[in-house]
Every structure is written in structure tokens, then in C-alpha cells.
Design a protein around this motif. Structure first.
Motif, PDB file in Angstrom:
ATOM      1  N   ARG A 185      53.606  27.237  57.441  1.00  0.00           N
ATOM      2  CA  ARG A 185      54.461  26.072  57.669  1.00  0.00           C
ATOM      3  C   ARG A 185      54.171  25.433  59.020  1.00  0.00           C
ATOM      4  N   ALA A 186      54.016  26.253  60.042  1.00  0.00           N
ATOM      5  CA  ALA A 186      53.728  25.730  61.382  1.00  0.00           C
ATOM      6  C   ALA A 186      52.379  25.017  61.407  1.00  0.00           C
ATOM      7  N   CYS A 187      51.396  25.581  60.734  1.00  0.00           N
ATOM      8  CA  CYS A 187      50.063  24.977  60.679  1.00  0.00           C
ATOM      9  C   CYS A 187      50.117  23.614  59.993  1.00  0.00           C
ATOM     10  N   ILE A 188      50.796  23.555  58.855  1.00  0.00           N
ATOM     11  CA  ILE A 188      50.879  22.295  58.113  1.00  0.00           C
ATOM     12  C   ILE A 188      51.651  21.253  58.917  1.00  0.00           C
ATOM     13  N   THR A 189      52.696  21.661  59.610  1.00  0.00           N
ATOM     14  CA  THR A 189      53.454  20.727  60.455  1.00  0.00           C
ATOM     15  C   THR A 189      52.560  20.151  61.553  1.00  0.00           C
ATOM     16  N   LEU A 190      51.781  21.014  62.189  1.00  0.00           N
ATOM     17  CA  LEU A 190      50.872  20.549  63.238  1.00  0.00           C
ATOM     18  C   LEU A 190      49.827  19.591  62.672  1.00  0.00           C
ATOM     19  N   VAL A 191      49.212  19.982  61.565  1.00  0.00           N
ATOM     20  CA  VAL A 191      48.180  19.133  60.965  1.00  0.00           C
ATOM     21  C   VAL A 191      48.771  17.807  60.518  1.00  0.00           C
ATOM     22  N   LYS A 192      49.987  17.844  59.968  1.00  0.00           N
ATOM     23  CA  LYS A 192      50.633  16.606  59.519  1.00  0.00           C
ATOM     24  C   LYS A 192      50.848  15.643  60.678  1.00  0.00           C
ATOM     25  N   SER A 193      51.126  16.177  61.865  1.00  0.00           N
ATOM     26  CA  SER A 193      51.318  15.307  63.030  1.00  0.00           C
ATOM     27  C   SER A 193      50.014  14.637  63.441  1.00  0.00           C
ATOM     28  N   LEU A 194      48.893  15.195  63.023  1.00  0.00           N
ATOM     29  CA  LEU A 194      47.587  14.636  63.372  1.00  0.00           C
ATOM     30  C   LEU A 194      46.974  13.820  62.246  1.00  0.00           C
ATOM     31  N   ASN A 195      47.176  14.290  60.990  1.00  0.00           N
ATOM     32  CA  ASN A 195      46.526  13.637  59.858  1.00  0.00           C
ATOM     33  C   ASN A 195      47.277  13.976  58.570  1.00  0.00           C
ATOM     34  N   HIS A 196      47.985  12.996  58.034  1.00  0.00           N
ATOM     35  CA  HIS A 196      48.798  13.214  56.833  1.00  0.00           C
ATOM     36  C   HIS A 196      47.960  13.604  55.620  1.00  0.00           C
ATOM     37  N   GLU A 197      46.787  13.027  55.472  1.00  0.00           N
ATOM     38  CA  GLU A 197      45.940  13.318  54.308  1.00  0.00           C
ATOM     39  C   GLU A 197      45.432  14.762  54.317  1.00  0.00           C
ATOM     40  N   VAL A 198      45.040  15.231  55.487  1.00  0.00           N
ATOM     41  CA  VAL A 198      44.582  16.620  55.593  1.00  0.00           C
ATOM     42  C   VAL A 198      45.744  17.572  55.329  1.00  0.00           C
ATOM     43  N   ALA A 199      46.926  17.236  55.828  1.00  0.00           N
ATOM     44  CA  ALA A 199      48.102  18.070  55.583  1.00  0.00           C
ATOM     45  C   ALA A 199      48.413  18.134  54.096  1.00  0.00           C
ATOM     46  N   LYS A 200      48.283  17.007  53.401  1.00  0.00           N
ATOM     47  CA  LYS A 200      48.514  16.983  51.946  1.00  0.00           C
ATOM     48  C   LYS A 200      47.494  17.857  51.234  1.00  0.00           C
ATOM     49  N   ALA A 201      46.240  17.791  51.674  1.00  0.00           N
ATOM     50  CA  ALA A 201      45.196  18.632  51.076  1.00  0.00           C
ATOM     51  C   ALA A 201      45.491  20.119  51.307  1.00  0.00           C
ATOM     52  N   LEU A 202      45.974  20.467  52.495  1.00  0.00           N
ATOM     53  CA  LEU A 202      46.335  21.861  52.775  1.00  0.00           C
ATOM     54  C   LEU A 202      47.474  22.331  51.872  1.00  0.00           C
ATOM     55  N   LEU A 203      48.473  21.470  51.689  1.00  0.00           N
ATOM     56  CA  LEU A 203      49.583  21.823  50.806  1.00  0.00           C
ATOM     57  C   LEU A 203      49.097  22.023  49.368  1.00  0.00           C
ATOM     58  N   ASP A 204      48.244  21.114  48.908  1.00  0.00           N
ATOM     59  CA  ASP A 204      47.708  21.228  47.551  1.00  0.00           C
ATOM     60  C   ASP A 204      46.893  22.507  47.403  1.00  0.00           C
ATOM     61  N   TYR A 205      46.048  22.794  48.374  1.00  0.00           N
ATOM     62  CA  TYR A 205      45.234  24.010  48.337  1.00  0.00           C
ATOM     63  C   TYR A 205      46.136  25.241  48.336  1.00  0.00           C
ATOM     64  N   ARG A 206      47.175  25.202  49.149  1.00  0.00           N
ATOM     65  CA  ARG A 206      48.108  26.328  49.235  1.00  0.00           C
ATOM     66  C   ARG A 206      48.772  26.586  47.890  1.00  0.00           C
ATOM     67  N   ARG A 207      49.196  25.534  47.220  1.00  0.00           N
ATOM     68  CA  ARG A 207      49.836  25.699  45.905  1.00  0.00           C
ATOM     69  C   ARG A 207      48.867  26.337  44.911  1.00  0.00           C
ATOM     70  N   LEU A 208      47.613  25.908  44.956  1.00  0.00           N
ATOM     71  CA  LEU A 208      46.620  26.475  44.045  1.00  0.00           C
ATOM     72  C   LEU A 208      46.280  27.924  44.398  1.00  0.00           C
ATOM     73  N   SER A 209      46.114  28.196  45.677  1.00  0.00           N
ATOM     74  CA  SER A 209      45.741  29.551  46.089  1.00  0.00           C
ATOM     75  C   SER A 209      46.880  30.543  45.864  1.00  0.00           C
ATOM     76  N   ASP A 210      48.123  30.087  45.984  1.00  0.00           N
ATOM     77  CA  ASP A 210      49.257  30.979  45.734  1.00  0.00           C
ATOM     78  C   ASP A 210      49.334  31.380  44.267  1.00  0.00           C
ATOM     79  N   LYS A 211      48.888  30.521  43.380  1.00  0.00           N
ATOM     80  CA  LYS A 211      48.886  30.852  41.942  1.00  0.00           C
ATOM     81  C   LYS A 211      47.860  31.926  41.635  1.00  0.00           C
ATOM     82  N   VAL A 212      46.757  31.944  42.385  1.00  0.00           N
ATOM     83  CA  VAL A 212      45.670  32.900  42.167  1.00  0.00           C
ATOM     84  C   VAL A 212      46.056  34.280  42.659  1.00  0.00           C
ATOM     85  N   GLU A 213      46.763  34.365  43.786  1.00  0.00           N
ATOM     86  CA  GLU A 213      47.133  35.656  44.388  1.00  0.00           C
ATOM     87  C   GLU A 213      48.020  36.397  43.512  1.00  0.00           C
TER      88      GLU A 213
END
Length: 74
Positions: free
Chosen positions: A46-74
Motif C-alpha cells: 500500500r505504501a509503495c502504491i501510494t508513493l508511486v501514485k504521487s509520481l505517476n498515476h498510470e504506473v500506480a494503476k499498472a502496479l494495482l492491476d499486476y497485484r490483483r493478478l499476482s494475488d490470484k496466482v499465489e
């Protein structure tokens, strides 16, 4: 991810001398250690995504999307 040996080492570092501490007899230390690890990992994500979002919204969205996909695999 911490191994059982690492969790055991961390547990053995505890002195268990706090009179206000919470002590339990029937606790699986390895299960408890993994639960703490998951909680800390989630806080860090959460802290990482908050920091990235403050710098670049698109990258933060990609991280969230990746996180949702990777959590399904684990």
C-alpha cells in the motif's frame, strides 16, 4: 517469505519478560509468523502504491492491476 528456521530464530530472540505482554500456550509460531509477514507485506504494498501514485498515476494503476493478478496466482 521467511522460512521456518528464520521464524524460529526470530521467536527465540524474544525475551518474553513484558508483564503487559500477551502470552499464549497453543500457538503455532510458524503460522503466526507467516500471518505477520502477510500483514507487513500488505502495508508495504500500500505504501509503495501510494508513493508511486504521487509520481505517476498510470504506473500506480499498472502496479494495482499486476497485484490483483499476482494475488490470484499465489
Amino acid at each position: 517469505m521467511l522460512s521456518n528456521i528464520e521464524i524460529k530464530g526470530i521467536f527465540l530472540e524474544c525475551e518474553n519478560e513484558d508483564p503487559n505482554g500477551m502470552y499464549a500456550d497453543d500457538v503455532d509460531v510458524f503460522e503466526y509468523g507467516r500471518a505477520i509477514e502477510r500483514a507487513v507485506r500488505e502495508d508495504e504494498r500500500r505504501a509503495c502504491i501510494t508513493l508511486v501514485k504521487s509520481l505517476n498515476h498510470e504506473v500506480a494503476k499498472a502496479l494495482l492491476d499486476y497485484r490483483r493478478l499476482s494475488d490470484k496466482v499465489e
